[in-house]
Design an enzyme around this catalytic site. Structure first.
Site, PDB file in Angstrom:
ATOM      1  N   GLN A  11     100.303  24.160 -14.834  1.00 50.71           N
ATOM      2  CA  GLN A  11      99.938  24.766 -16.116  1.00 50.71           C
ATOM      3  C   GLN A  11      99.991  26.292 -16.084  1.00 50.71           C
ATOM      4  O   GLN A  11     100.601  26.925 -16.953  1.00 50.71           O
ATOM      5  CB  GLN A  11      98.523  24.318 -16.509  1.00 50.71           C
ATOM      6  CG  GLN A  11      98.382  22.830 -16.769  1.00 50.71           C
ATOM      7  CD  GLN A  11      97.011  22.494 -17.315  1.00 50.71           C
ATOM      8  OE1 GLN A  11      96.743  22.694 -18.506  1.00 50.71           O
ATOM      9  NE2 GLN A  11      96.127  21.992 -16.472  1.00 50.71           N
TER      10      GLN A  11
ATOM     11  N   ASP B 238     107.213  24.474  -0.094  1.00 58.00           N
ATOM     12  CA  ASP B 238     106.155  23.483  -0.300  1.00 58.00           C
ATOM     13  C   ASP B 238     104.909  23.928   0.442  1.00 58.00           C
ATOM     14  O   ASP B 238     104.982  24.306   1.615  1.00 58.00           O
ATOM     15  CB  ASP B 238     106.616  22.107   0.214  1.00 58.00           C
ATOM     16  CG  ASP B 238     105.774  20.975  -0.348  1.00 58.00           C
ATOM     17  OD1 ASP B 238     104.545  21.139  -0.445  1.00 58.00           O
ATOM     18  OD2 ASP B 238     106.346  19.915  -0.684  1.00 58.00           O
ATOM     19  N   LEU B 239     103.770  23.880  -0.243  1.00 55.18           N
ATOM     20  CA  LEU B 239     102.531  24.346   0.371  1.00 55.18           C
ATOM     21  C   LEU B 239     102.058  23.456   1.520  1.00 55.18           C
ATOM     22  O   LEU B 239     101.120  23.820   2.223  1.00 55.18           O
ATOM     23  CB  LEU B 239     101.425  24.496  -0.672  1.00 55.18           C
ATOM     24  CG  LEU B 239     101.363  25.881  -1.345  1.00 55.18           C
ATOM     25  CD1 LEU B 239     102.580  26.121  -2.224  1.00 55.18           C
ATOM     26  CD2 LEU B 239     100.091  26.043  -2.157  1.00 55.18           C
TER      27      LEU B 239
ATOM     28  N   ALA C 169      98.235  24.380  -6.119  1.00 53.41           N
ATOM     29  CA  ALA C 169      97.088  23.818  -5.401  1.00 53.41           C
ATOM     30  C   ALA C 169      97.137  22.299  -5.480  1.00 53.41           C
ATOM     31  O   ALA C 169      97.868  21.720  -6.297  1.00 53.41           O
ATOM     32  CB  ALA C 169      95.773  24.317  -5.991  1.00 53.41           C
TER      33      ALA C 169
ATOM     34  N   THR D  91      95.157  19.795  -6.951  1.00 58.49           N
ATOM     35  CA  THR D  91      94.115  19.834  -7.969  1.00 58.49           C
ATOM     36  C   THR D  91      93.647  18.450  -8.411  1.00 58.49           C
ATOM     37  O   THR D  91      92.813  18.356  -9.313  1.00 58.49           O
ATOM     38  CB  THR D  91      94.617  20.603  -9.207  1.00 58.49           C
ATOM     39  OG1 THR D  91      95.807  19.969  -9.698  1.00 58.49           O
ATOM     40  CG2 THR D  91      94.904  22.057  -8.878  1.00 58.49           C
TER      41      THR D  91
ATOM     42  N   THR E  89      88.229  28.067  -8.196  1.00 59.84           N
ATOM     43  CA  THR E  89      87.640  27.097  -9.097  1.00 59.84           C
ATOM     44  C   THR E  89      86.119  27.143  -9.139  1.00 59.84           C
ATOM     45  O   THR E  89      85.468  27.567  -8.170  1.00 59.84           O
ATOM     46  CB  THR E  89      88.076  25.677  -8.667  1.00 59.84           C
ATOM     47  OG1 THR E  89      87.389  24.691  -9.429  1.00 59.84           O
ATOM     48  CG2 THR E  89      87.760  25.435  -7.200  1.00 59.84           C
TER      49      THR E  89
ATOM     50  N   TYR F 100      87.787  18.707  -2.821  1.00 59.85           N
ATOM     51  CA  TYR F 100      88.523  19.723  -3.563  1.00 59.85           C
ATOM     52  C   TYR F 100      87.808  21.074  -3.495  1.00 59.85           C
ATOM     53  O   TYR F 100      88.404  22.094  -3.135  1.00 59.85           O
ATOM     54  CB  TYR F 100      88.700  19.282  -5.018  1.00 59.85           C
ATOM     55  CG  TYR F 100      89.275  20.346  -5.918  1.00 59.85           C
ATOM     56  CD1 TYR F 100      90.571  20.812  -5.717  1.00 59.85           C
ATOM     57  CD2 TYR F 100      88.528  20.898  -6.962  1.00 59.85           C
ATOM     58  CE1 TYR F 100      91.106  21.801  -6.539  1.00 59.85           C
ATOM     59  CE2 TYR F 100      89.052  21.866  -7.783  1.00 59.85           C
ATOM     60  CZ  TYR F 100      90.346  22.320  -7.565  1.00 59.85           C
ATOM     61  OH  TYR F 100      90.854  23.303  -8.369  1.00 59.85           O
TER      62      TYR F 100
ATOM     63  N   LYS G 179      89.149  24.459  -1.471  1.00 59.18           N
ATOM     64  CA  LYS G 179      89.400  25.694  -2.218  1.00 59.18           C
ATOM     65  C   LYS G 179      88.547  26.833  -1.680  1.00 59.18           C
ATOM     66  O   LYS G 179      88.999  27.981  -1.602  1.00 59.18           O
ATOM     67  CB  LYS G 179      89.137  25.475  -3.714  1.00 59.18           C
ATOM     68  CG  LYS G 179      90.153  24.573  -4.407  1.00 59.18           C
ATOM     69  CD  LYS G 179      91.543  25.184  -4.454  1.00 59.18           C
ATOM     70  CE  LYS G 179      91.633  26.299  -5.452  1.00 59.18           C
ATOM     71  NZ  LYS G 179      93.019  26.831  -5.587  1.00 59.18           N
TER      72      LYS G 179
ATOM     73  N   TRP H 129      88.080  24.285 -16.102  1.00 58.80           N
ATOM     74  CA  TRP H 129      88.473  23.444 -17.235  1.00 58.80           C
ATOM     75  C   TRP H 129      89.777  23.911 -17.894  1.00 58.80           C
ATOM     76  O   TRP H 129      89.842  24.182 -19.090  1.00 58.80           O
ATOM     77  CB  TRP H 129      87.352  23.409 -18.274  1.00 58.80           C
ATOM     78  CG  TRP H 129      86.055  22.809 -17.791  1.00 58.80           C
ATOM     79  CD1 TRP H 129      85.631  22.632 -16.508  1.00 58.80           C
ATOM     80  CD2 TRP H 129      84.987  22.326 -18.615  1.00 58.80           C
ATOM     81  NE1 TRP H 129      84.372  22.082 -16.482  1.00 58.80           N
ATOM     82  CE2 TRP H 129      83.952  21.880 -17.767  1.00 58.80           C
ATOM     83  CE3 TRP H 129      84.791  22.252 -19.989  1.00 58.80           C
ATOM     84  CZ2 TRP H 129      82.753  21.347 -18.243  1.00 58.80           C
ATOM     85  CZ3 TRP H 129      83.595  21.732 -20.459  1.00 58.80           C
ATOM     86  CH2 TRP H 129      82.596  21.266 -19.602  1.00 58.80           C
TER      87      TRP H 129
END
Length: 282
Positions: free
Chosen positions: A10, A31-32, A55, A57, A96, A120, A124, A145
């Site tokens: 996004q 690629d991570l 990430a 996610t 996040t 998660y 992070k 969000w």
């Protein structure tokens, strides 16, 4: 040139829209799951700044993919940060609200002690630690969000279900700030420039949409703006069990944004724009 890790997510898509000159590197390029490749790409490209918009996610899936989530969310950002520090270029790392436990009702300040509830959030947070430990110019931007006209997000899910059903049961005791991906993208670009102008602006910042709202009330706003006659029924989190625990309080104290010339974005106008964009695409 700004190098962006991420291409189809996004925020990455909105960065590409806001700054067509940015180089958005997707999985086909790097690629991570290979942190060393991330490090080496930065050294090879020698960008003016780096934004990590990629990430792991999938919050629930991460509970069963802890090693993969750690590689992507912790090891890869740390490797990026070391490369950026070596070149003396700034890194903007998106993080996040899940680094907090969601206790209480007060907004979490950037210096509030983290206490993640699940994989998660823990991975992070490890990514944040790795960025700081590299010692370079950086900004960690915690947000919450996220929504847009693309990808998997609450707005798109509500629009789909709202068109199919007469009513929906939605959690009403989780409170946070819905944040437009477009606003996050613009903020990342602004911060990257601010760090180039003044490396002393390095630090951790919070960026979430205003006003804070429950998921249920956010769903009502979505239905109203989309003209959908779907009733939202409030339920507690305990009535909607998930593999990963969610923080009940995702409010973020965003006062520090003023240092960067930024402020909290209003989510209602952005929601209207997203709904228009989705209608135009059908």
């Amino acid at each position: 040139m700004i190098l962006v890790f991420g291409k189809t997510g996004q925020v990455a898509r909105e960065i590409a829209r806001a700054d067509p000159a940015a180089l958005c590197a997707g999985r086909e390029r790097v690629d991570l799951i290979d942190p060393r490749a991330c490090h080496d790409l930065i050294l090879q490209m020698q960008p003016a700044a780096v934004i990590n918009a990629a990430a792991h996610t999938a919050v629930d899936r991460a509970e069963g993919e802890a090693d993969l989530a750690h590689t992507i969310n912790a090891e890869a950002p740390a490797a990026m940060a070391r490369a950026c520090a070596a070149l003396g270029v700034p890194l903007v790392q998106i993080s996040t609200d899940y680094v907090f436990d969601g206790a209480g009702s007060a907004p979490f300040a950037p210096d509030h002690p983290p206490a993640p509830l699940g994989v998660y959030g823990r991975t992070k947070l490890k990514g944040e630690d790795g960025v700081r430990a590299a010692g370079g110019v950086h900004a960690i931007l915690r947000t919450s969000w996220v929504f847009s006209a693309h990808g998997s997000n609450f707005v798109r899910t509500m629009l789909r279900l709202g068109a199919e059903r007469d009513s929906l049961r939605v959690v009403a005791d989780q409170i946070g700030g819905p944040t437009p991906a477009s606003a996050i993208a613009r903020a990342c670009l602004t911060i990257a420039q601010a760090l180039r102008d003044d490396p002393r602006a390095s630090g951790t910042y919070h960026f979430s949409g205003a006003p804070d709202v429950s998921w249920a009330d956010f769903a009502r706003a979505i239905m109203a703006q989309a003209g959908l006659d779907c009733r939202i029924i409030d339920i507690p989190t305990t009535d909607y069990p998930t593999p990963a625990r969610r923080p009940l309080n995702s409010r973020l104290d965003c006062a520090g944004l003023a240092r960067l010339g930024l402020q909290r974005p209003e989510w209602q106008p952005a929601l209207a724009q997203v709904i228009r964009e989705l209608k135009e695409a059908t």
